[in-house]
Design a protein around this motif. Structure first.
Motif, short mmCIF file in Angstrom:
data_model
loop_
_atom_site.label_atom_id
_atom_site.label_comp_id
_atom_site.label_asym_id
_atom_site.label_seq_id
_atom_site.Cartn_x
_atom_site.Cartn_y
_atom_site.Cartn_z
N TRP A 16 0.82 -1.21 0.00
CA TRP A 16 0.00 0.00 0.00
C TRP A 16 0.86 1.26 0.00
CZ3 TRP A 16 -4.57 -0.57 -1.72
CH2 TRP A 16 -5.24 -1.78 -1.52
N GLN A 17 2.03 1.19 0.59
CA GLN A 17 2.96 2.32 0.47
C GLN A 17 3.36 2.53 -0.98
OE1 GLN A 17 5.98 0.97 3.26
NE2 GLN A 17 5.51 2.67 4.65
N ALA A 18 3.59 1.44 -1.69
CA ALA A 18 3.97 1.53 -3.09
C ALA A 18 2.84 2.12 -3.93
CB ALA A 18 4.36 0.15 -3.62
N VAL A 19 1.62 1.68 -3.68
CA VAL A 19 0.47 2.20 -4.42
C VAL A 19 0.30 3.69 -4.14
CG1 VAL A 19 -2.05 2.10 -4.65
CG2 VAL A 19 -0.71 -0.02 -4.49
N LEU A 20 0.44 4.09 -2.88
CA LEU A 20 0.33 5.51 -2.53
C LEU A 20 1.45 6.32 -3.17
CD1 LEU A 20 -1.13 7.69 -0.93
CD2 LEU A 20 0.30 7.12 1.05
N ALA A 21 2.65 5.75 -3.23
CA ALA A 21 3.76 6.45 -3.87
C ALA A 21 3.46 6.70 -5.35
CB ALA A 21 5.05 5.64 -3.72
N LEU A 85 5.89 -8.90 -18.87
CA LEU A 85 7.19 -9.56 -18.83
C LEU A 85 7.49 -10.10 -17.43
CD1 LEU A 85 7.38 -8.02 -21.57
CD2 LEU A 85 9.83 -8.09 -21.23
N HIS A 86 6.44 -10.27 -16.64
CA HIS A 86 6.51 -10.94 -15.34
C HIS A 86 7.45 -10.24 -14.35
CE1 HIS A 86 4.01 -14.32 -16.53
NE2 HIS A 86 4.62 -14.24 -17.71
N ARG A 87 7.43 -8.91 -14.37
CA ARG A 87 8.22 -8.17 -13.39
C ARG A 87 7.36 -7.75 -12.19
NH1 ARG A 87 13.01 -6.38 -15.89
NH2 ARG A 87 13.28 -7.61 -17.78
N ILE A 88 6.04 -7.64 -12.38
CA ILE A 88 5.14 -7.36 -11.27
C ILE A 88 3.92 -8.28 -11.39
CG2 ILE A 88 5.84 -4.95 -10.96
CD1 ILE A 88 3.37 -4.08 -12.50
N THR A 89 3.16 -8.39 -10.31
CA THR A 89 1.98 -9.23 -10.29
C THR A 89 0.80 -8.50 -10.93
OG1 THR A 89 1.25 -8.39 -8.15
CG2 THR A 89 2.75 -10.30 -8.13
N PRO A 90 -0.21 -9.24 -11.41
CA PRO A 90 -1.41 -8.58 -11.94
C PRO A 90 -2.07 -7.64 -10.93
CG PRO A 90 -1.40 -10.89 -12.56
CD PRO A 90 -0.26 -10.70 -11.59
N LEU A 91 -2.10 -8.04 -9.67
CA LEU A 91 -2.70 -7.18 -8.65
C LEU A 91 -1.95 -5.86 -8.53
CD1 LEU A 91 -4.68 -6.68 -6.33
CD2 LEU A 91 -3.07 -7.86 -4.80
N ARG A 92 -0.63 -5.93 -8.53
CA ARG A 92 0.16 -4.71 -8.40
C ARG A 92 -0.02 -3.81 -9.63
NH1 ARG A 92 4.53 -3.20 -4.97
NH2 ARG A 92 4.33 -5.26 -4.01
N CYS A 93 -0.07 -4.42 -10.80
CA CYS A 93 -0.28 -3.66 -12.02
C CYS A 93 -1.62 -2.93 -11.98
CB CYS A 93 -0.22 -4.57 -13.24
SG CYS A 93 -0.52 -3.74 -14.81
N LEU A 94 -2.66 -3.64 -11.57
CA LEU A 94 -4.00 -3.03 -11.48
C LEU A 94 -4.01 -1.90 -10.46
CD1 LEU A 94 -7.00 -3.00 -12.19
CD2 LEU A 94 -7.35 -4.73 -10.39
N ALA A 95 -3.45 -2.15 -9.28
CA ALA A 95 -3.44 -1.12 -8.23
C ALA A 95 -2.63 0.09 -8.66
CB ALA A 95 -2.89 -1.71 -6.93
N TYR A 96 -1.47 -0.14 -9.26
CA TYR A 96 -0.64 0.97 -9.74
C TYR A 96 -1.40 1.79 -10.78
CZ TYR A 96 3.86 -0.51 -7.67
OH TYR A 96 4.90 -0.81 -6.82
N SER A 97 -2.03 1.10 -11.74
CA SER A 97 -2.70 1.81 -12.84
C SER A 97 -3.85 2.66 -12.32
CB SER A 97 -3.20 0.81 -13.88
OG SER A 97 -2.13 0.11 -14.46
N ILE A 98 -4.62 2.12 -11.37
CA ILE A 98 -5.70 2.90 -10.78
C ILE A 98 -5.15 4.11 -10.04
CG2 ILE A 98 -7.51 2.88 -9.01
CD1 ILE A 98 -8.03 -0.06 -9.78
N ALA A 99 -4.09 3.90 -9.26
CA ALA A 99 -3.48 5.01 -8.52
C ALA A 99 -2.93 6.07 -9.47
CB ALA A 99 -2.36 4.47 -7.62
N GLN A 100 -2.32 5.63 -10.56
CA GLN A 100 -1.77 6.58 -11.53
C GLN A 100 -2.88 7.40 -12.17
OE1 GLN A 100 0.10 3.60 -13.86
NE2 GLN A 100 1.82 3.34 -12.44
N CYS A 101 -3.99 6.76 -12.51
CA CYS A 101 -5.11 7.50 -13.11
C CYS A 101 -5.72 8.47 -12.11
CB CYS A 101 -6.16 6.51 -13.61
SG CYS A 101 -5.67 5.59 -15.09
#
Length: 269
Positions: A16-21, A85-101
């Motif tokens: 969650w710190q990463a998503v907030l960042a 390319l399997h550097r992050i999990t699907p969950l992390r990708c989804l959470a990051y993308s939502i946070a970025q938007c």
């Protein structure tokens, strides 16, 4: 096993710190970038150089600020490339993308709110330039995002000999030169969230598909090109596998946990 892994990730403070960042870094990157596009009364009219410097240097700044927390993606096209390319999990990708938007939407809204009503302000929409067809803008976005993600994957390669200098600055310069060279073609977005924030707040949706399809395709092509063609440490095991297949033990592959920009923070660190 997958459910257990997802539950562990969701229960992790560092996740969650990463998503907030990603949200905070994206907010300030876009806030500074689109603020530079505001057309004030003459003679204070933004130049292409001013806009390029604002976007490029602000990205370098906030990649540096967030790299050790989240990897400093600050772009859904980057996160999707890391996922495929399997550097992050699907969950992390989804959470990051939502946070970025959300960060981009908040930034565009803040610029709109604090800009005087007498000033012409459409919060920096990305649209094809005068006389540029949608397909031409699409190809430009593919090429621009290709070079950006190629620079990112090269920069985070943990097995490369250190070239010196700053990795975040190299990434920021990739965005800067893209703006200098191509802002008149497509607006040089390279970032679906950046375009989404301006479109929602400013109400300008011209050829919006270009700014999702172009960066996502260009980002994937840039990542695959580095990992499977240009990486000096690529192994035959990796070459025998498709880009989205799971890696086997025979692959000479640097995982994200070993990357210079710390793309996947883990609880074990």
């Amino acid at each position: 096993m997958a459910n257990e892994s997802m539950a562990k990730e969701l229960g992790s403070r560092r996740f969650w710190q990463a998503v907030l960042a990603e949200l905070v870094g994206m907010f300030f990157f876009i806030f500074i970038g689109i603020s530079s596009t505001t057309a004030w009364a003459p003679p204070i009219i933004p130049s292409q150089v001013q806009i390029a410097l604002a976007f490029g240097l602000s990205l370098a700044t906030f990649v540096h600020a967030t790299a050790h927390i989240s990897g400093g993606h600050l772009n859904p096209a980057v996160s999707v490339a890391f996922l495929l390319l399997h550097r992050i999990t699907p969950l992390r990708c989804l959470a990051y993308s939502i946070a970025q938007c959300l960060g981009a939407l908040g930034a565009a809204g803040m610029v709109y709110a604090i800009t005087p009503t007498a000033v012409s302000n459409n919060v920096g929409p990305t649209t094809p330039g005068a006389g540029v067809e949608d397909w031409q803008a699409f190809l430009m976005e593919v090429c621009l995002t290709f070079q950006l993600v190629l620079v990112i994957f090269s920069t985070v390669d943990g097995k490369r000999a250190s070239p010196g200098g700053s990795g975040p600055l190299a990434i920021g310069i990739a965005v800067l030169v893209a703006h200098l060279g191509a802002i008149q073609y497509s607006g040089a977005s390279m970032n679906p969230a950046r375009s989404l924030g301006s479109a929602v707040v400013g109400g300008v949706w011209n050829a919006h598909w270009v700014y999702w399809a172009g960066p996502l395709l260009g980002g994937l092509l840039g990542a695959v090109t580095y990992d499977y063609v240009l990486d000096p440490n690529v192994s035959m095991g990796r070459l025998r596998r498709c880009p989205t297949c799971e890696y086997g033990d025979e692959d000479d592959y640097t995982t994200s946990d070993e990357m210079n920009l710390n793309a996947i923070p883990t609880e074990s660190k």
